[in-house]
Design a protein around this motif. Structure first.
Motif, PDB file in Angstrom:
ATOM      1  N   UNK A 269       3.481  14.426   1.631  1.00 45.09           N
ATOM      2  CA  UNK A 269       4.814  14.920   1.969  1.00 45.09           C
ATOM      3  C   UNK A 269       4.739  15.976   3.063  1.00 45.09           C
ATOM      4  N   UNK A 270       3.833  16.941   2.895  1.00 43.99           N
ATOM      5  CA  UNK A 270       3.702  17.991   3.902  1.00 43.99           C
ATOM      6  C   UNK A 270       3.319  17.398   5.254  1.00 43.99           C
ATOM      7  N   UNK A 271       2.359  16.495   5.241  1.00 46.49           N
ATOM      8  CA  UNK A 271       1.890  15.878   6.495  1.00 46.49           C
ATOM      9  C   UNK A 271       3.020  15.157   7.221  1.00 46.49           C
TER      10      UNK A 271
ATOM     11  N   UNK B 182       0.834  -1.195   0.000  1.00 43.83           N
ATOM     12  CA  UNK B 182       0.000   0.000   0.000  1.00 43.83           C
ATOM     13  C   UNK B 182       0.871   1.248   0.000  1.00 43.83           C
ATOM     14  N   UNK B 183       0.339   2.327  -0.561  1.00 49.47           N
ATOM     15  CA  UNK B 183       1.106   3.574  -0.563  1.00 49.47           C
ATOM     16  C   UNK B 183       1.360   4.050   0.862  1.00 49.47           C
TER      17      UNK B 183
ATOM     18  N   UNK C  55       9.517   5.037   3.724  1.00 50.04           N
ATOM     19  CA  UNK C  55      10.351   6.035   3.058  1.00 50.04           C
ATOM     20  C   UNK C  55      10.557   7.258   3.947  1.00 50.04           C
ATOM     21  N   UNK C  56       9.482   7.787   4.503  1.00 48.44           N
ATOM     22  CA  UNK C  56       9.602   9.009   5.298  1.00 48.44           C
ATOM     23  C   UNK C  56      10.331   8.766   6.614  1.00 48.44           C
ATOM     24  N   UNK C  57      10.270   7.544   7.123  1.00 43.76           N
ATOM     25  CA  UNK C  57      11.057   7.219   8.317  1.00 43.76           C
ATOM     26  C   UNK C  57      12.551   7.295   7.994  1.00 43.76           C
ATOM     27  N   UNK C  58      12.924   6.785   6.817  1.00 45.17           N
ATOM     28  CA  UNK C  58      14.327   6.853   6.405  1.00 45.17           C
ATOM     29  C   UNK C  58      14.750   8.297   6.141  1.00 45.17           C
ATOM     30  N   UNK C  59      13.865   9.081   5.537  1.00 43.13           N
ATOM     31  CA  UNK C  59      14.154  10.503   5.327  1.00 43.13           C
ATOM     32  C   UNK C  59      14.400  11.189   6.671  1.00 43.13           C
ATOM     33  N   UNK C  60      13.558  10.902   7.646  1.00 44.93           N
ATOM     34  CA  UNK C  60      13.693  11.530   8.959  1.00 44.93           C
ATOM     35  C   UNK C  60      15.019  11.166   9.609  1.00 44.93           C
ATOM     36  N   UNK C  61      15.399   9.908   9.532  1.00 49.20           N
ATOM     37  CA  UNK C  61      16.664   9.467  10.132  1.00 49.20           C
ATOM     38  C   UNK C  61      17.857  10.106   9.413  1.00 49.20           C
ATOM     39  N   UNK C  62      17.775  10.155   8.089  1.00 46.36           N
ATOM     40  CA  UNK C  62      18.869  10.755   7.327  1.00 46.36           C
ATOM     41  C   UNK C  62      18.966  12.255   7.621  1.00 46.36           C
TER      42      UNK C  62
ATOM     43  N   UNK D 247       5.066   4.841   2.064  1.00 48.13           N
ATOM     44  CA  UNK D 247       5.430   6.175   2.536  1.00 48.13           C
ATOM     45  C   UNK D 247       5.925   6.141   3.972  1.00 48.13           C
ATOM     46  N   UNK D 248       5.349   5.298   4.796  1.00 49.77           N
ATOM     47  CA  UNK D 248       5.803   5.202   6.186  1.00 49.77           C
ATOM     48  C   UNK D 248       7.270   4.784   6.230  1.00 49.77           C
TER      49      UNK D 248
END
Length: 422
Positions: free
Chosen positions: A255-257, A213-214, A221-228, A218-219
Motif C-alpha cells: 500500500x505504501x509503495x 497473482x496478487x 485495484x491501486x490504479x482504480x484508487x488513483x483515478x478515484x 493490486x495493480x
C-alpha cells in the motif's frame, strides 16, 4: 463500584473464592506459569506490545504515513487510546457498536470501515454521531443508495455531519468501476454538506483471489484508487483535507509503495493505514505474513521487529494413550479459523521441560473444551503439566475473552484489560 470492574469466579483465570477490583490485580502476584491462576487463561505480554507499538509508529512516521489502527482486533478502548496518545492519527471501527465504544473512549478521528447499509444502519450511525459532537468520522460509502440514506439520517440529527470515503474494492464491498466512484462522489456533493467529501478507501487483502497473482490484482485495484482519488481532488478545495485509507496488517508495505506517491504532492492529503492486528502479531497467520513481507523487502525492518504478544495457558488433563494427550482448552478459548494454536513450551512445577523446539507437541484438533495434542514428544507429557501456546489470528483469539491479563517482565499479572465486543 461497577460490577464489571470486579474480578471473581465469573472471569476465566480467576482462582476460586477471589473477589477483588481490577485495580488490585497486581497485588495478587498471579502468574499463569506457576499454577496460581485457574486455567485456561489468555495473557498479553505488555513489554512486547509496547515494543511493537513503538516500532510501527516510528516506521509510519519515517514513511510519512498516518495510522488509524483497527480497534476490532482487541475492542479494548484504553489500548486504542494509548496508540493515539503515542502518535496514531485515530482508530478504525467496523460497526456502530464499535463506533460508540471507541468514541466513548475519547478518540475523535475514526474511520468507519464498512458501508453502514440503508435506512436502519444509517439511522443508528447518525444517532451515535449526534452523541459525540466534534468527532471526525470517515464512513465507507460504495453506493449512492447508502449516501442518500446516510444524508437523510444525518439531517434527522441537526448539526451532525460525517466525512464520506468513496470505497473502492474487489472481492467484498466497494465500487468496482470509476463510473460508480463518480456516482458516489456526485451524490456526496449533493448532500449540501451533510456528508463532506473526505477521500478514498480500500481494503487490498479482500481483493486477492486464487486465479490472479496478487501483483496483478493490486495493480488493477491501486490504479482504480488513483483515478478515484484524482476525481475527488478535482472537486475539492486545496485547503480541504483528503485522505486515502488502506492497509491491513498483511500488505501495508504494498500500500505504501503504491499509494504514498499519490498524496505527497498535495499538502492537505494523507495516507492512513488501518493496520491493527500487527500490534499483537501471533505465531501463525501474521508470523507467516511478516516473513513474506521481509522477503519482499519493502518493510523488512518492521516485519522482523514485530513479535507475538498473546499467550494461551492450559493444563494437561489426561494422557489416555501413548501418543495422545488432552489439554484443558478448546474452541471456546482459542481461535481455529486461521490455524490451530502452537505449543511454545511445557512447564512442570514452574520450570520448563527440556524438549527440542522442533519436537514440541502439536495441537491436532479442538473440541469445545478439549485440545488434542500429538507428536513424537507427547509421551513426555504428564497430567498437571502447564503448556504455553501461541495463537494464530489475534482478532478471533481476543473476541473469545472478556478479560485479558497483562503480564510484566517477570511473567506476573500487572493489569487487567477488558474487551468490549458487545
Amino acid at each position: 463500584m461497577n460490577a464489571s470492574e470486579q474480578l471473581d469466579h465469573t472471569v476465566r483465570g480467576i482462582p476460586p473464592g477471589v473477589d477483588i477490583p481490577d485495580r488490585a490485580v497486581a497485588t495478587q502476584r498471579w502468574a499463569p506459569a506457576d499454577g496460581s491462576m485457574a486455567l485456561p487463561v489468555l495473557t498479553m505480554d505488555m513489554e512486547a506490545f509496547a515494543s511493537n507499538a513503538k516500532a510501527f509508529l516510528e516506521f509510519a512516521a519515517d514513511e510519512g504515513v498516518d495510522l488509524a489502527p483497527h480497534a476490532k482486533t482487541p475492542m479494548i478502548p484504553e489500548i486504542a487510546a494509548s496508540l493515539v496518545e503515542r502518535g496514531a492519527w485515530g482508530a478504525t471501527v467496523a460497526n456502530t457498536q464499535q463506533l460508540a465504544v471507541i468514541l466513548g473512549g475519547g478518540i475523535r478521528n475514526i474511520i468507519f470501515a464498512s458501508p453502514p447499509g440503508g435506512a436502519i444502519g444509517c439511522a443508528h450511525l447518525a444517532k451515535t454521531l449526534s452523541l459525540y459532537p466534534g468527532s471526525n468520522v470517515y464512513v465507507f460509502l460504495d453506493s449512492f443508495e447508502t449516501v442518500n440514506a446516510l444524508c437523510s439520517a444525518l439531517k434527522q440529527n441537526p448539526g451532525t455531519t460525517a466525512y464520506g470515503l468513496i470505497e473502492v474494492g474487489f472481492g467484498r464491498t466497494g465500487a468496482r468501476t470509476l463510473e460508480r466512484c463518480l456516482e458516489i462522489r456526485d451524490a456526496i456533493r449533493e448532500t449540501g454538506g451533510a456528508i463532506r467529501l473526505g477521500g478514498i478507501a480500500t481494503y487490498e487483502a479482500a481483493a486477492i483471489t486464487a486465479t490472479e497473482s496478487s501483483a496483478a490484482t493490486f495493480a488493477r485495484l491501486f490504479r482504480l484508487v488513483a483515478d478515484a482519488y484524482a476525481s475527488v481532488v478535482a472537486e475539492t478545495r486545496s485547503d480541504e483535507p483528503v485522505i486515502i485509507s488502506a492497509g491491513g496488517s498483511v500488505y501495508f508495505d504494498e500500500v505504501i509503495h503504491a499509494l504514498k506517491p499519490l498524496v505527497v504532492e498535495r499538502r492537505e492529503s494523507k495516507l492512513v493505514l488501518r493496520s491493527g492486528a500487527l500490534f499483537f502479531s501471533d505465531d501463525g497467520l501474521y508470523q507467516r505474513a511478516f516473513s513474506a513481507m521481509a522477503e519482499r523487502g519493502l518493510a523488512t525492518p518492521i516485519a522482523r521487529a514485530v513479535r507475538p504478544t498473546l499467550s494461551l495457558w492450559a493444563e494437561v488433563i489426561s494422557v489416555p494413550e501413548d501418543r495422545l494427550a488432552i489439554a484443558g482448552f478448546g474452541m471456546r478459548d482459542a481461535p481455529n479459523d486461521q490455524g490451530l494454536p502452537i505449543v511454545r513450551r511445557v512447564l512442570r512445577d514452574g520450570k520448563a521441560v527440556e524438549i527440542d523446539p522442533s519436537l514440541l507437541p502439536q495441537v491436532d484438533k479442538l473440541n469445545d473444551q478439549h485440545a488434542f495434542l500429538v507428536g513424537r514428544s507427547v509421551g513426555r507429557l504428564k497430567v498437571g503439566d502447564i503448556i504455553e501456546l501461541g495463537i494464530s489470528h489475534p482478532c478471533t483469539a481476543l473476541q473469545r475473552w472478556r478479560v485479558v491479563f497483562g503480564l510484566g517482565k517477570d511473567g506476573r499479572v500487572e493489569r487487567v484489560f477488558r474487551t468490549q465486543f458487545g
